[in-house]
Design an enzyme around this catalytic site. Structure first.
Site, PDB file in Angstrom:
ATOM      1  N   ALA A  58       0.736  -1.272   0.067  1.00 31.29           N
ATOM      2  CA  ALA A  58      -0.168   0.003  -0.006  1.00 31.29           C
ATOM      3  C   ALA A  58       0.899   1.018  -0.107  1.00 31.29           C
ATOM      4  O   ALA A  58       2.073   1.079  -0.040  1.00 31.29           O
ATOM      5  CB  ALA A  58      -0.985   0.011   1.194  1.00 31.29           C
ATOM      6  N   MET A  59       0.254   2.148  -0.081  1.00 28.37           N
ATOM      7  CA  MET A  59       0.930   3.765  -0.166  1.00 28.37           C
ATOM      8  C   MET A  59       0.355   4.935   0.280  1.00 28.37           C
ATOM      9  O   MET A  59      -0.859   5.073   0.282  1.00 28.37           O
ATOM     10  CB  MET A  59       1.273   3.984  -1.809  1.00 28.37           C
ATOM     11  CG  MET A  59       2.009   5.295  -2.252  1.00 28.37           C
ATOM     12  SD  MET A  59       3.842   5.148  -1.374  1.00 28.37           S
ATOM     13  CE  MET A  59       3.793   6.925  -0.936  1.00 28.37           C
ATOM     14  N   GLU A  60       1.224   5.551   1.126  1.00 32.32           N
ATOM     15  CA  GLU A  60       0.668   6.430   2.121  1.00 32.32           C
ATOM     16  C   GLU A  60       0.409   8.103   1.712  1.00 32.32           C
ATOM     17  O   GLU A  60       0.420   8.879   2.369  1.00 32.32           O
ATOM     18  CB  GLU A  60       1.565   6.706   3.267  1.00 32.32           C
ATOM     19  CG  GLU A  60       2.930   7.363   2.916  1.00 32.32           C
ATOM     20  CD  GLU A  60       4.228   6.590   2.477  1.00 32.32           C
ATOM     21  OE1 GLU A  60       3.707   5.103   2.182  1.00 32.32           O
ATOM     22  OE2 GLU A  60       5.305   6.509   2.860  1.00 32.32           O
ATOM     23  N   HIS A 116      -0.263   0.862   9.482  1.00 33.61           N
ATOM     24  CA  HIS A 116       1.009   1.361   8.939  1.00 33.61           C
ATOM     25  C   HIS A 116       0.713   2.742   7.923  1.00 33.61           C
ATOM     26  O   HIS A 116       1.435   3.701   8.139  1.00 33.61           O
ATOM     27  CB  HIS A 116       1.457   0.386   7.968  1.00 33.61           C
ATOM     28  CG  HIS A 116       2.877   0.485   7.609  1.00 33.61           C
ATOM     29  ND1 HIS A 116       4.175   0.247   7.954  1.00 33.61           N
ATOM     30  CD2 HIS A 116       3.340   1.210   6.310  1.00 33.61           C
ATOM     31  CE1 HIS A 116       5.099   0.797   7.442  1.00 33.61           C
ATOM     32  NE2 HIS A 116       4.626   1.300   6.081  1.00 33.61           N
ATOM     33  N   GLU A 117      -0.138   2.602   7.176  1.00 31.79           N
ATOM     34  CA  GLU A 117      -0.302   3.585   6.086  1.00 31.79           C
ATOM     35  C   GLU A 117      -0.910   4.917   6.664  1.00 31.79           C
ATOM     36  O   GLU A 117      -0.487   6.063   6.433  1.00 31.79           O
ATOM     37  CB  GLU A 117      -1.036   3.310   4.900  1.00 31.79           C
ATOM     38  CG  GLU A 117      -0.588   2.344   3.837  1.00 31.79           C
ATOM     39  CD  GLU A 117       0.969   1.889   3.741  1.00 31.79           C
ATOM     40  OE1 GLU A 117       1.557   3.081   3.420  1.00 31.79           O
ATOM     41  OE2 GLU A 117       1.505   1.011   3.613  1.00 31.79           O
ATOM     42  N   GLU A 136      10.196   4.263   7.297  1.00 32.13           N
ATOM     43  CA  GLU A 136       9.727   2.957   7.200  1.00 32.13           C
ATOM     44  C   GLU A 136       9.927   2.237   8.742  1.00 32.13           C
ATOM     45  O   GLU A 136       9.174   1.579   9.122  1.00 32.13           O
ATOM     46  CB  GLU A 136      10.447   2.193   5.886  1.00 32.13           C
ATOM     47  CG  GLU A 136       9.783   3.040   4.748  1.00 32.13           C
ATOM     48  CD  GLU A 136       8.170   2.953   4.547  1.00 32.13           C
ATOM     49  OE1 GLU A 136       7.410   2.282   5.487  1.00 32.13           O
ATOM     50  OE2 GLU A 136       7.819   3.723   3.662  1.00 32.13           O
TER      51      GLU A 136
HETATM   52  N1  TRP Z   1       5.672   3.734   1.272  1.00 30.67           N
HETATM   53  C1  TRP Z   1       4.974   2.307   0.970  1.00 30.67           C
HETATM   54  C2  TRP Z   1       4.706   1.717   2.413  1.00 30.67           C
HETATM   55  O1  TRP Z   1       5.668   1.357   2.991  1.00 30.67           O
HETATM   56  C3  TRP Z   1       5.774   1.371   0.133  1.00 30.67           C
HETATM   57  C4  TRP Z   1       5.457   1.455  -1.373  1.00 30.67           C
HETATM   58  C5  TRP Z   1       4.315   1.220  -1.740  1.00 30.67           C
HETATM   59  C6  TRP Z   1       6.355   1.360  -2.425  1.00 30.67           C
HETATM   60  N2  TRP Z   1       4.192   1.290  -3.264  1.00 30.67           N
HETATM   61  C7  TRP Z   1       5.322   1.416  -3.726  1.00 30.67           C
HETATM   62  C8  TRP Z   1       7.722   1.678  -2.456  1.00 30.67           C
HETATM   63  C9  TRP Z   1       6.273   1.122  -4.955  1.00 30.67           C
HETATM   64  C10 TRP Z   1       8.208   1.429  -3.733  1.00 30.67           C
HETATM   65  C11 TRP Z   1       7.490   1.297  -5.050  1.00 30.67           C
HETATM   66  O2  TRP Z   1       3.894   1.881   3.013  1.00 30.67           O
HETATM   67 ZN    ZN Z   2       5.444   2.294   4.977  1.00 34.57          ZN
END
Ligand code: TRP
Ligand code: ZN
Length: 869
Positions: free
Chosen positions: A269-271, A304-305, A327
């Protein structure tokens, strides 16, 4: 001349930006075949500004259309595949000026899933770490932070929903069936936190009140048919928000917080600020389709996110070498959150054991292999290769050690000072350490070595008891094997919780701070030889080198009051015997039996105590690995536990039933875990006798945990009944991608079974299955990664067939999705640890991949480092 030498980036070459940005306006007209991006950027001199310096923007796979500065067409620029370099800036760049750029990208052709792409007809972005440059020319680095106002345009029939970061300002109807939405994010942010989502999505929403009394809108966006699977993610989000207020005094700072689920995603996932984007795997769940483990993973990834909103977004990273700053800290926070959600001390221990098991299974091998790096790396070729278990999981262990050294309150003081000093800034791991040190008046200079040195430290324990003086002495000797660029290591500052277990039970837990290479402690008035319980609760991420007798380990196993070390004693006993090709003896079997019958212990804990160390962790204990021997020894050991305790397993299987309506609280989750272990043990002991019971469990289950465990037992043990159940499972869940991933994944992870075809032939058939898709990462991971990385005994075949399949797969994936290919490439990292013929065959496959002239920088770095180039 060799012109394709890989380019390396170095931490010590960091320079602050020459220019920086303030306000950014984006206008994006979405079209799968041709999306037009217009930007208007306010540019200012940065910290390294020099009059006359050009403005160098990065861009990737973009079609450049036009450039204007302060409203005028600008011709003084150079364009390369990577850079847009702009010369002749007004007043040599001293005053603020506006750059306007128009460019085009092609989302439907973007299979890398970085930048703007299409998934199942909808648009999504992924910008971390360096994806924004695939959307427009930019200063795509985390220490340049700007305010965004974003207008999205699209055909309304295809894209009724248009989302971006922050607050919605206006939506408008436009001519020809188009419409638009304008979003504004009040917080300055680096480009990696930008996001947009557009398409046919629907949401569930809730309004909550935070600690200061503010009202917040929470939404979870999914495809319409998945709406019914969003409740658990929403509950997890609400629990996370409350937890962060209570534990760290951190409140949600936006009026609206959105989560969106997407089926094609490179990671978990992505924050993105206010608009988190998730792999569907970490959002969608219902008891009928998701296991207890899935539910727990969703809870921790949502947390986490969300926690990144402060640790990552409000305070971000100066550069990507500092990745663990956000992280490691955020993993620590999500681990603590999940532990608190367990609701009991023993529940916390279960969570701790699971986290440590993951660390040892994945991070210890990484730290001993060719990709070893400190949690703050010094060098990389491709940053996406450094989203590693070292940066995340070991990074979290390092943060945990601050809390162990400073206490929970001291740690909180450090966090408060960190935000007081750095809110709104892009900072370094050193800044975090200094906040912890200053808030507590402690000198943490030596603690820095955890950031700069790779490798898992080894701590050797020597003990001596002198009955005449009633004195007990321990000597600790620390060392750390050399790693790339680090032939010699300085001693670490290692916090070790310990306790002397005595009959009088009068010794309390203590914290030893090991700071020297060699250090001794003496304990007085010890009436008889104690049993040492060392590194309790895994207070430091180390290898403990301690030749404790089996008698002492059995004492710890049966009576240590630290549940982690109780588990640990069982693991060490099992590990020693497996590595010596021994079966469990009567004493150990009795200890297992007593543990299983102990009414005071949690079922979840029992399940963990009876789960043997993973093969990948066993490999790390060997000088030269014969994977088939280790598999056979571990399997025989397990079969013996299964057979010797068959009556107990059968009884537990009955006792651990959870009749009545399905509940997913910690108690029922633990019971299901132990019951399913019992089922698997019974199949291990005698599959012909117990397979019908597994089939029955498969048929009558009202939840995925039980249905999947039954199916897995039937498949893994190679029963005749497996085939029909697999067919039934596929038909039952044919429309549910995440469940079909389980179906693929289970068959690819089947270990070798006498009398059955090797798993590789099944895997090759699965790859031809109509439901297999090479450009969907979840599906690829469930077939190819599951086989190459999670099924060691099937993968490591003497004929090298597994490695050839690996090489073919890496090469095929590399041209589709370099990040997914590079992750698979890591499966051969530890090739030097293996005996012959495995080692030579692995090397040959690595060389075949390395010889491909068009390899992505991602995969090139991994295989290059594996081969030692
Ligand atoms: N920041 C994201 C997390 O740890 C990591 C992440 C999500 C990511 N998608 C990505 C890193 C694509 C590199 C590429 O929650
Ligand atoms: Zn993260």
């Amino acid at each position: 001349m060799k012109t394709d030498l890989p380019q390396s980036f170095r931490r010590l070459e960091y320079r602050p930006p020459v220019y920086t940005f303030d306000q950014v306006e984006l206008d994006i007209a979405l079209d799968p075949a041709r999306t037009i991006i217009k930007s208007r950027i306010e540019v200012l001199p940065g910290k390294s500004f020099e009059a006359g310096a050009p403005l160098v923007l990065v861009g990737q796979e973009l079609e450049f259309v036009s450039l204007r500065i302060n409203g005028e067409a600008h011709r003084h620029f150079e364009l390369t595949p990577e850079f847009l370099t702009i010369h002749s800036l007004p007043n040599e760049g001293r005053d603020k000026f506006f750059v306007e750029i128009i460019c085009v990208c092609v989302p439907e052709k973007n299979t890398s899933l970085m930048g703007l792409y299409v998934s199942n007809g909808n648009f999504f972005t992924q910008c971390e770490a360096e994806g924004f440059r695939k959307i427009t020319y930019f200063l795509d680095r985390p220490d340049v932070m700007e305010r965004y106002r974003v207008t999205l345009r699209a055909r309304e029939a295809e894209c009724p929903v248009l989302l971006s970061n922050g607050n919605l300002l206006i939506s408008e109807k436009l001519p020809n069936g188009w419409h638009s939405a304008t979003w504004e994010d009040p917080f300055p942010k680096p480009s990696y936190l930008f996001a947009l989502v557009a398409g046919k999505l629907e949401c569930i929403e809730e309004t909550i009140t935070t600690s200061s009394g503010a009202q917040k809108l929470l939404q979870i966006w999914v495809e319409p048919h998945d709406l019914k699977k969003t409740r658990h993610a929403m509950d997890s989000l609400i629990a996370s928000i409350h937890w962060d207020e209570k534990r760290f005094g951190l409140e949600l700072d936006l009026e609206r917080f959105m989560i969106v689920a997407v089926g094609d995603f490179n990671m978990g996932a992505m924050e993105n600020k206010g608009l988190n984007i998730f792999n569907t795997k970490f959002v969608l769940a219902q008891p009928e389709t998701a296991t207890d483990a899935d539910f727990a993973n969703i809870e921790s990834v949502v947390a986490h996110e969300y926690f990144h909103n402060w640790t990552g977004n409000r305070v971000t990273c100066q550069d990507w070498f500092q990745l663990s700053l956000k992280e490691g800290l955020t993993v620590f926070r999500d681990q603590e959150f999940s532990a608190d959600q367990m609701g009991s001390e023993s529940g916390r221990a279960v969570k701790r054991i699971e986290d440590v098991r993951l660390l040892r299974q994945l991070q210890f091998p990484e730290d001993a292999g060719p990709m070893a790096h400190p949690i703050r790396p010094d060098e990389y070729q491709e940053i996406s290769n450094f989203y590693t278990v070292t940066v995340y999981e070991k990074g979290s262990e390092v943060v945990r050690m601050y809390q162990t050294l400073l206490g929970k309150d001291g740690f909180r003081k450090g966090m408060d000072l960190y935000f007081k000093r750095h809110d709104g800034q892009a900072v370094t791991c050193d800044d975090f350490l200094m906040a912890m040190a200053d808030a507590n008046g402690r000198d943490l200079t030596q603690f820095r070595n955890w950031y700069s040195q790779a490798g898992t430290p080894r701590v050797k324990v020597q003990e001596h008891y002198d009955p005449s003086k009633k004195q007990y002495q321990i000597t600790l000797i620390q060392s750390c094997a050399p790693s790339a660029g680090q032939p010699e290591k300085k001693p670490f500052h290692i916090p070790l919780k310990m306790r002397l277990i005595t009959k009088g039970n009068n010794q309390v837990e203590q914290l030893l701070e090991l700071t020297q290479a060699n250090q001794s402690w003496t304990f007085d008035s010890i009436d008889e030889r104690p049993v040492l319980s060392m590194n309790r609760n895994f207070s430091a991420p180390i290898h403990l080198d301690f030749e404790q007798s089996e008698a002492d380990l059995l004492t710890l196993f049966s009576s240590d009051d630290d549940p982690f070390n109780r588990w640990e004693a069982a693991q060490r006993l099992a590990m020693q015997m497996i590595l010596n090709n021994r079966l469990p003896d009567e004493k150990l079997i009795n200890a297992y039996r007593n543990l299983l019958l102990d009414p005071k212990l949690d079922p979840a804990f029992k399940e963990l105590a009876l789960t043997l160390p993973a093969e990948s962790y066993l490999y790390e204990q060997c000088a030269s690995v014969d994977p088939q021997k280790i598999f056979a020894a571990r399997r025989a050991f397990r079969r013996e536990i299964a057979k010797q305790l068959q009556l107990e397993w059968a009884a537990l299987y009955q006792q651990m039933q959870t009749p009545g309506p399905f509940k997913s609280d910690a108690v029922d989750v633990g019971k299901r875990a132990l019951k399913n272990l019992a089922l698997s043990m019974l199949l291990e002991a005698n599959k012909d006798v117990w397979a019908p019971m597994a089939v029955n469990q498969y048929r009558i289950a009202d939840n995925m945990t039980e249905r999947y465990a039954a199916l897995a037992g039937l498949v893994i043990h190679g029963t005749r009944e497996a085939k029909d159940c697999l067919i039934d499972f596929f038909e039952r869940f044919a429309n549910d991608a995440l469940v079909i991933d389980k179906w693929f994944g289970l068959q690819s992870s089947r270990p070798p079974v006498d009398g059955l075809e090797p798993t590789l032939s099944d895997v090759k058939k699965l790859r031809e299955h109509p439901a297999f898709k090479m450009n969907n990462p979840n599906r690829v991971r469930s077939v190819i990664h599951a086989f190459c990385s999670n099924n060691p005994a099937s993968f490591h075949q003497v004929d090298g067939s597994g490695y050839e399949f690996w090489a073919d797969s890496v090469l095929a994936l590399d041209s589709i999705n370099p990040q997914v290919a590079a992750r698979l490439a890591r499966a051969l990292d530890r090739w030097r640890l293996f005996s012959q013929p495995y080692q030579d065959k692995m090397k040959a496959s690595l060389e075949r991949v390395a010889a491909c002239p068009t390899l992505s920088p991602d995969t090139r770095e991994v295989v290059g480092k594996a081969l030692g180039n």
